[in-house]
Write a protein that holds these residues in place. Sequence first.
Motif, PDB file in Angstrom:
ATOM      1  N   PRO A   1      35.667  35.817  42.533  1.00  0.00           N
ATOM      2  CA  PRO A   1      36.595  36.467  41.603  1.00  0.00           C
ATOM      3  C   PRO A   1      36.300  37.835  40.776  1.00  0.00           C
ATOM      4  O   PRO A   1      37.236  38.509  40.463  1.00  0.00           O
ATOM      5  CB  PRO A   1      37.059  35.234  40.748  1.00  0.00           C
ATOM      6  N   GLU A   2      35.034  38.022  40.412  1.00  0.00           N
ATOM      7  CA  GLU A   2      34.588  38.994  39.871  1.00  0.00           C
ATOM      8  C   GLU A   2      34.782  40.184  40.348  1.00  0.00           C
ATOM      9  O   GLU A   2      35.048  41.381  39.986  1.00  0.00           O
ATOM     10  CB  GLU A   2      33.159  38.976  39.414  1.00  0.00           C
ATOM     11  N   LEU A   3      34.831  39.979  42.121  1.00  0.00           N
ATOM     12  CA  LEU A   3      34.997  41.434  42.891  1.00  0.00           C
ATOM     13  C   LEU A   3      36.204  41.591  42.937  1.00  0.00           C
ATOM     14  O   LEU A   3      36.500  43.021  43.059  1.00  0.00           O
ATOM     15  CB  LEU A   3      34.466  40.998  44.438  1.00  0.00           C
ATOM     16  N   ASP A   4      37.086  40.650  42.567  1.00  0.00           N
ATOM     17  CA  ASP A   4      38.767  40.989  42.952  1.00  0.00           C
ATOM     18  C   ASP A   4      38.991  41.719  41.494  1.00  0.00           C
ATOM     19  O   ASP A   4      39.933  42.734  41.746  1.00  0.00           O
ATOM     20  CB  ASP A   4      39.732  39.730  42.918  1.00  0.00           C
ATOM     21  N   ALA A   5      38.537  41.333  40.403  1.00  0.00           N
ATOM     22  CA  ALA A   5      38.617  42.051  39.089  1.00  0.00           C
ATOM     23  C   ALA A   5      38.124  43.515  39.006  1.00  0.00           C
ATOM     24  O   ALA A   5      38.684  44.555  38.669  1.00  0.00           O
ATOM     25  CB  ALA A   5      38.140  41.336  38.009  1.00  0.00           C
ATOM     26  N   GLU A   6      37.066  43.656  39.709  1.00  0.00           N
ATOM     27  CA  GLU A   6      36.289  44.835  39.844  1.00  0.00           C
ATOM     28  C   GLU A   6      37.328  45.727  40.707  1.00  0.00           C
ATOM     29  O   GLU A   6      37.358  46.893  40.445  1.00  0.00           O
ATOM     30  CB  GLU A   6      35.053  44.853  40.414  1.00  0.00           C
ATOM     31  N   CYS A   7      37.841  45.299  41.837  1.00  0.00           N
ATOM     32  CA  CYS A   7      38.586  46.024  42.649  1.00  0.00           C
ATOM     33  C   CYS A   7      39.610  46.777  41.977  1.00  0.00           C
ATOM     34  O   CYS A   7      40.368  47.808  41.948  1.00  0.00           O
ATOM     35  CB  CYS A   7      39.133  45.223  43.866  1.00  0.00           C
TER      36      CYS A   7
ATOM     37  N   ARG B   1      39.563  32.640  36.504  1.00  0.00           N
ATOM     38  CA  ARG B   1      38.317  33.450  36.351  1.00  0.00           C
ATOM     39  C   ARG B   1      38.469  35.190  36.594  1.00  0.00           C
ATOM     40  O   ARG B   1      37.879  35.885  35.851  1.00  0.00           O
ATOM     41  CB  ARG B   1      36.974  33.134  37.314  1.00  0.00           C
ATOM     42  N   VAL B   2      39.645  35.349  37.656  1.00  0.00           N
ATOM     43  CA  VAL B   2      40.046  36.760  37.923  1.00  0.00           C
ATOM     44  C   VAL B   2      40.650  37.350  36.332  1.00  0.00           C
ATOM     45  O   VAL B   2      40.318  38.360  35.975  1.00  0.00           O
ATOM     46  CB  VAL B   2      40.763  36.763  38.856  1.00  0.00           C
ATOM     47  N   CYS B   3      41.442  36.403  35.820  1.00  0.00           N
ATOM     48  CA  CYS B   3      42.058  36.854  34.616  1.00  0.00           C
ATOM     49  C   CYS B   3      41.220  37.062  33.495  1.00  0.00           C
ATOM     50  O   CYS B   3      41.429  38.069  32.647  1.00  0.00           O
ATOM     51  CB  CYS B   3      43.255  35.833  34.229  1.00  0.00           C
ATOM     52  N   ASP B   4      40.280  35.909  33.315  1.00  0.00           N
ATOM     53  CA  ASP B   4      39.311  36.126  32.302  1.00  0.00           C
ATOM     54  C   ASP B   4      38.384  37.386  32.394  1.00  0.00           C
ATOM     55  O   ASP B   4      38.207  38.065  31.316  1.00  0.00           O
ATOM     56  CB  ASP B   4      38.391  34.920  32.295  1.00  0.00           C
ATOM     57  N   THR B   5      38.110  37.841  33.413  1.00  0.00           N
ATOM     58  CA  THR B   5      37.217  38.966  33.901  1.00  0.00           C
ATOM     59  C   THR B   5      37.998  40.083  33.457  1.00  0.00           C
ATOM     60  O   THR B   5      37.727  41.073  32.771  1.00  0.00           O
ATOM     61  CB  THR B   5      36.628  39.003  35.034  1.00  0.00           C
ATOM     62  N   LEU B   6      39.151  40.379  33.808  1.00  0.00           N
ATOM     63  CA  LEU B   6      40.044  41.473  33.623  1.00  0.00           C
ATOM     64  C   LEU B   6      40.444  41.542  32.026  1.00  0.00           C
ATOM     65  O   LEU B   6      40.461  42.597  31.651  1.00  0.00           O
ATOM     66  CB  LEU B   6      41.449  41.366  34.282  1.00  0.00           C
ATOM     67  N   ASN B   7      40.610  40.407  31.332  1.00  0.00           N
ATOM     68  CA  ASN B   7      40.560  40.505  29.852  1.00  0.00           C
ATOM     69  C   ASN B   7      39.251  41.086  29.129  1.00  0.00           C
ATOM     70  O   ASN B   7      39.186  41.902  28.361  1.00  0.00           O
ATOM     71  CB  ASN B   7      40.921  38.889  29.315  1.00  0.00           C
ATOM     72  N   ALA B   8      38.223  40.532  29.785  1.00  0.00           N
ATOM     73  CA  ALA B   8      36.731  40.995  29.131  1.00  0.00           C
ATOM     74  C   ALA B   8      36.838  42.528  29.640  1.00  0.00           C
ATOM     75  O   ALA B   8      36.111  43.146  28.656  1.00  0.00           O
ATOM     76  CB  ALA B   8      35.678  40.218  29.864  1.00  0.00           C
ATOM     77  N   MET B   9      37.337  43.060  30.391  1.00  0.00           N
ATOM     78  CA  MET B   9      37.120  44.386  30.849  1.00  0.00           C
ATOM     79  C   MET B   9      38.423  45.260  30.023  1.00  0.00           C
ATOM     80  O   MET B   9      38.401  46.433  30.165  1.00  0.00           O
ATOM     81  CB  MET B   9      37.435  44.710  32.325  1.00  0.00           C
ATOM     82  N   GLY B  10      39.220  44.478  29.434  1.00  0.00           N
ATOM     83  CA  GLY B  10      40.249  45.244  28.484  1.00  0.00           C
ATOM     84  C   GLY B  10      41.289  45.690  29.350  1.00  0.00           C
ATOM     85  O   GLY B  10      42.056  46.837  28.981  1.00  0.00           O
ATOM     86  N   ILE B  11      41.569  45.200  30.535  1.00  0.00           N
ATOM     87  CA  ILE B  11      42.745  45.683  31.510  1.00  0.00           C
ATOM     88  C   ILE B  11      43.787  44.779  31.187  1.00  0.00           C
ATOM     89  O   ILE B  11      43.664  43.654  31.306  1.00  0.00           O
ATOM     90  CB  ILE B  11      42.234  45.477  32.807  1.00  0.00           C
ATOM     91  N   ALA B  12      44.911  45.363  30.755  1.00  0.00           N
ATOM     92  CA  ALA B  12      46.347  44.810  30.374  1.00  0.00           C
ATOM     93  C   ALA B  12      46.867  44.507  31.718  1.00  0.00           C
ATOM     94  O   ALA B  12      46.853  45.213  32.672  1.00  0.00           O
ATOM     95  CB  ALA B  12      46.996  45.659  29.516  1.00  0.00           C
TER      96      ALA B  12
END
Length: 345
Positions: free
Chosen positions: A137-143, A237-248
């Motif tokens: 899921p972290e790779l999805d968020a990174e993408c 986990r994707v949503c949590d990672t995006l939130n941690a990155m500050g991406i709305a």
Amino acid sequence: MARNTPPPGTSDIYPEEAASWLLLENTARKIFSLYGYGEIRTPVFEYTEVFKRGLGDETEVVKKEMYTFEDRGGRSLTLRPEGTAGVMRSLSGTEAMNGVEQRMFYMGPMFRGERPSAGRRRQFHQIGVENAGKVAPELDAECISMLCHYLNEIDITGFHLMINTRGVAEDRKPAELALKEHFKAHIDSMCEDCRERLERNVWRILDCKSEECQKFIEEAPDAASLFGQNSKDYFKRVCDTLNAMGIAFTVEPRLVRGLDYYVHTVFELTHPGLGGQNAIAGGGRYELTVPGLNRPIQGVGFAAGMERLLIVRNALQVQEPTVAVPDVFLVSLGEKAMAFNTLLA
């Protein structure tokens, strides 16, 4: 029809326009390389089976929009309607099949037999990336983060990110049954395409843009709520990672994307500068079947429409680059001067 104009749904790109296209392409090369991606160039046409197997026989693209022809050897070939299937066909011969990451980006023309409109052409151009081999899921968020980084770098702001989950294959049956039960009660009031989709591929109804179908789509059950716990945990986990990155972002339960190879995360970015057809980029995680292989290749990626990016930049009144001109001109007065200046040049 005048023969000095290109076919409908295509256009010429002149030097003053090409500077903006080069800016998008060169910025993509700069940003994607920072994330470890290398450029791949695949053929403009592939064996038709690459797209039929990869995208799914029941998708609108395969059924209605592909440019397919037979070559002199009797082989069925198709101009690529999207970039992922060809890239995955190429990467299927690499360590990506053994879980080793392969990070690639591409750019170039794609072809679909659609009705031409603003930002939608029969020959259109995409910039895209594919990260094949590893599932996380972290790779999805990174993408998604990389796509946002790229848009900011080309001065596109004010876009809206929507995400959803498609779950995995074993999640689909209960969700499909619930969707069919819902739409069956309203199908007589829906468009002709959706009447076909009810039995053929009910997920495609969620992607319908017809006005008469929107009310019933909005009232449809949330398919993701019927998925298994593993799929729900993956998406969280994707949503949590995006939130941690500050991406709305907004979770959009009706977002399915238009191709059958998607699993888990799907996403789409829209911008009001495009008007009604407002998607500028989208993608997600997928499992894609390549002809000749007994198991799918897995990856995550996105594609952005270059024509649409240019329209949005224009709507935002972003300063476009200018064509470079010489600072000094040599003027030859006579044949001897011409010969001398030619040597200098």
